[in-house]
Design a protein around this motif. Structure first.
Motif, PDB file in Angstrom:
ATOM      1  N   ASN A  82      11.852  -6.334  -6.340  1.00  0.00           N
ATOM      2  CA  ASN A  82      11.196  -5.190  -5.683  1.00  0.00           C
ATOM      3  C   ASN A  82      11.182  -3.926  -6.551  1.00  0.00           C
ATOM      4  O   ASN A  82      10.563  -2.943  -6.209  1.00  0.00           O
ATOM      5  CB  ASN A  82      11.811  -4.905  -4.316  1.00  0.00           C
ATOM      6  N   ARG A  83      11.897  -3.963  -7.675  1.00  0.00           N
ATOM      7  CA  ARG A  83      11.837  -2.804  -8.588  1.00  0.00           C
ATOM      8  C   ARG A  83      10.974  -3.104  -9.817  1.00  0.00           C
ATOM      9  O   ARG A  83      10.904  -2.326 -10.751  1.00  0.00           O
ATOM     10  CB  ARG A  83      13.246  -2.364  -8.974  1.00  0.00           C
ATOM     11  N   PHE A  85       7.043  -3.823 -10.722  1.00  0.00           N
ATOM     12  CA  PHE A  85       5.776  -3.621 -10.025  1.00  0.00           C
ATOM     13  C   PHE A  85       4.824  -4.766 -10.381  1.00  0.00           C
ATOM     14  O   PHE A  85       3.958  -4.645 -11.236  1.00  0.00           O
ATOM     15  CB  PHE A  85       5.217  -2.257 -10.415  1.00  0.00           C
ATOM     16  N   PRO A 108       2.052  -5.536   0.608  1.00  0.00           N
ATOM     17  CA  PRO A 108       2.653  -4.932  -0.600  1.00  0.00           C
ATOM     18  C   PRO A 108       2.599  -3.400  -0.583  1.00  0.00           C
ATOM     19  O   PRO A 108       3.500  -2.751  -1.107  1.00  0.00           O
ATOM     20  CB  PRO A 108       1.778  -5.481  -1.740  1.00  0.00           C
ATOM     21  N   ARG A 112       6.013  -1.069  -0.506  1.00  0.00           N
ATOM     22  CA  ARG A 112       6.238  -0.050  -1.547  1.00  0.00           C
ATOM     23  C   ARG A 112       5.996   1.358  -1.036  1.00  0.00           C
ATOM     24  O   ARG A 112       5.916   2.304  -1.823  1.00  0.00           O
ATOM     25  CB  ARG A 112       5.314  -0.323  -2.740  1.00  0.00           C
ATOM     26  N   LYS A 113       5.786   1.456   0.258  1.00  0.00           N
ATOM     27  CA  LYS A 113       5.563   2.770   0.893  1.00  0.00           C
ATOM     28  C   LYS A 113       4.445   3.550   0.188  1.00  0.00           C
ATOM     29  O   LYS A 113       4.567   4.743  -0.082  1.00  0.00           O
ATOM     30  CB  LYS A 113       6.856   3.587   0.898  1.00  0.00           C
ATOM     31  N   MET A 114       3.351   2.832  -0.096  1.00  0.00           N
ATOM     32  CA  MET A 114       2.217   3.476  -0.782  1.00  0.00           C
ATOM     33  C   MET A 114       1.275   4.033   0.293  1.00  0.00           C
ATOM     34  O   MET A 114       0.205   3.478   0.556  1.00  0.00           O
ATOM     35  CB  MET A 114       1.529   2.470  -1.704  1.00  0.00           C
ATOM     36  N   ALA A 159      -2.047  -3.558  -4.537  1.00  0.00           N
ATOM     37  CA  ALA A 159      -1.223  -2.424  -4.954  1.00  0.00           C
ATOM     38  C   ALA A 159      -1.499  -2.017  -6.398  1.00  0.00           C
ATOM     39  O   ALA A 159      -0.851  -1.116  -6.919  1.00  0.00           O
ATOM     40  CB  ALA A 159       0.256  -2.769  -4.762  1.00  0.00           C
ATOM     41  N   PRO A 161      -0.774  -3.595  -9.219  1.00  0.00           N
ATOM     42  CA  PRO A 161       0.512  -3.660  -9.915  1.00  0.00           C
ATOM     43  C   PRO A 161       0.334  -3.671 -11.435  1.00  0.00           C
ATOM     44  O   PRO A 161      -0.781  -3.857 -11.932  1.00  0.00           O
ATOM     45  CB  PRO A 161       1.103  -4.986  -9.435  1.00  0.00           C
TER      46      PRO A 161
END
Ligand SMILES: Nc1ncnc2c1ncn2[C@@H]1O[C@H](COP(=O)(O)OP(=O)(O)OP(=O)(O)O)[C@@H](O)[C@H]1O
Ligand SMILES: [Mg+2]
Length: 383
Positions: A82-83, A85, A108, A112-114, A159, A161
């Protein structure tokens, strides 16, 4: 600086016998590059992806993603998944069955609180990219396999990534859908490049999708290059076998003639770099043809007298299996439209000549000994 940099990556598994799934692997991937890992079952493709994602703890090596070191064995850096991306798309789609398509794709971003991306229509935009904007309120069980795989693609990409990992994402689809989703994925990457590692054991997928492709063998990379380079100039016999050069002829030069077993090679002389001792000749079925006899060989062609063992009709082509006097089986893919008329009447037991251009053939040292490579079922069917 390349975008993803892997250095000396090693992952061993205990067991009986112990396995080195990834063996001192080095890999550099450029920003926006679509890199394909191609190799037979068990060569370490999935384990490599899992190491990148942080799902395995390698025993040695370094992984850098953009500016950050996400794994370094020596200094005990090992960021959890989770750390890092990274987006992942699996063979099994792995959609959440109790969530709608919209919630699956959102996942996702939420994890990731996006919030900005959520509020700005990123989910709808990404769904639109893979043509599932009309499916957002359905559940996975209400979708076809191809639709589910497109949702899984959207979830991997939403996301934006640093890196997207694909583990044989198309292999559960039927042939028609596989071609369709492959074309969509290719077009998507052309329009909006993202950095990707795509694992497959299907050579046509690798050739079609890869900016570069890496052929893996026993946890390491055997050859890395553009699909065209690898296809045209396989560095080793292993790579040749795995990229469709399924015909293997062991030839030896004695008393001024090339022979394969007891059969004399007819026509043009073979052209291995060292014209002494044994050479292994690799020929694609679609680079070979059948000739009526030695007199019908073109100046650059060599040939072996053979008997037809089987003829399969393939629409625009015939797949013909032939056998030499010494029992060597070879295959020819003959384009019906461009072939001589005699192919129309070809049948089991006919005596013909297996002919190939000595320049289109590739030559390897007999000592390399990679003929034990299990060749994929689809060898020789690159369209
Ligand atoms: N958890 C594990 N424990 C022990 N051995 C493992 C484990 N995971 C993988 N291996 C071994 O590591 C090697 C590489 O496996 P991996 O799954 O990476 O292969 P692959 O190239 O993805 O193959 P496939 O095409 O079949 O998916 C294999 O020999 C496998 O048996
Ligand atoms: Mg795998």
């Amino acid at each position: 600086m390349s975008h993803v940099s892997v250095c000396g990556l090693t992952r061993r598994f205990d067991g009986n016998p112990p396995t080195v799934a990834v063996a001192d692997l080095d890999l550099e991937i450029e920003d926006g590059e679509f890199l394909v890992l191609l190799g037979p079952s068990g060569c370490g493709k999935t384990t490599t992806l899992r190491c990148l994602a942080g799902l395995e703890s390698p025993g040695a090596g370094t992984i850098r993603l953009g500016d950050s070191v996400v794994f370094d064995h020596a200094s005990k850096i090992d960021l959890p998944p989770n750390r890092r991306f990274i987006g992942m798309v699996f063979q099994s789609y792995a959609l959440w069955p109790h969530m709608t398509v919209r919630k699956n794709i959102c996942y996702p971003l939420k994890a990731r609180k996006m919030k900005e991306a959520l509020a700005s229509g990123q989910v709808e935009r990404t769904a639109g990219l893979v043509d599932c904007q009309d499916l957002l309120d359905r559940y996975p069980s209400q979708l076809s396999g191809g639709q589910q795989q497109r949702v899984a693609l959207a979830r991997g990409l939403v996301a934006q990534p640093d890196l997207v990992l694909f583990d044989e994402p198309l292999s559960n689809l039927d042939a028609r859908l596989r071609d369709q989703v492959r074309a969509e994925l290719h077009e998507l990457h052309q329009r909006k490049p993202f950095t990707a590692v795509f694992v497959t054991h299907d050579q046509s997928e690798a050739l079609a999708l890869g900016d570069r492709m890496a052929i893996m063998r026993s946890g390491a990379i055997e050859q890395l290059g553009s699909p065209r380079e690898v296809f045209e100039e396989p560095a080793t016999e292993y790579v040749a076998a795995f990229t469709g050069m399924s015909n293997r002829i062991v030839a030896h030069f004695t008393d001024g003639v090339w022979k394969s077993g007891t059969d004399e090679v007819l026509g043009a002389a073979l052209r291995p770099p060292h014209a002494a001792g044994d050479a292994v000749v690799r020929v694609r079925p679609d680079d070979a043809r059948l000739a009526t006899g030695p007199d019908a060989l073109a100046p650059h062609e060599a040939g072996l007298p053979v008997v037809v063992a089987d003829v399969e009709f393939g629409g625009r082509h015939l797949d013909v299996t032939v056998q030499t006097g010494g029992g060597l089986r070879l295959s020819v893919r003959a384009d019906i439209r461009r072939s001589d008329d005699f192919l129309g009447a070809l049948g089991r037991g006919d005596r013909v000549v297996f002919a190939f251009d000595t320049e289109a053939a590739r030559y390897f040292d007999a000592s390399e000994g990679s003929h034990h490579v299990a060749e994929p079922a689809s060898v020789g069917v690159i369209a």
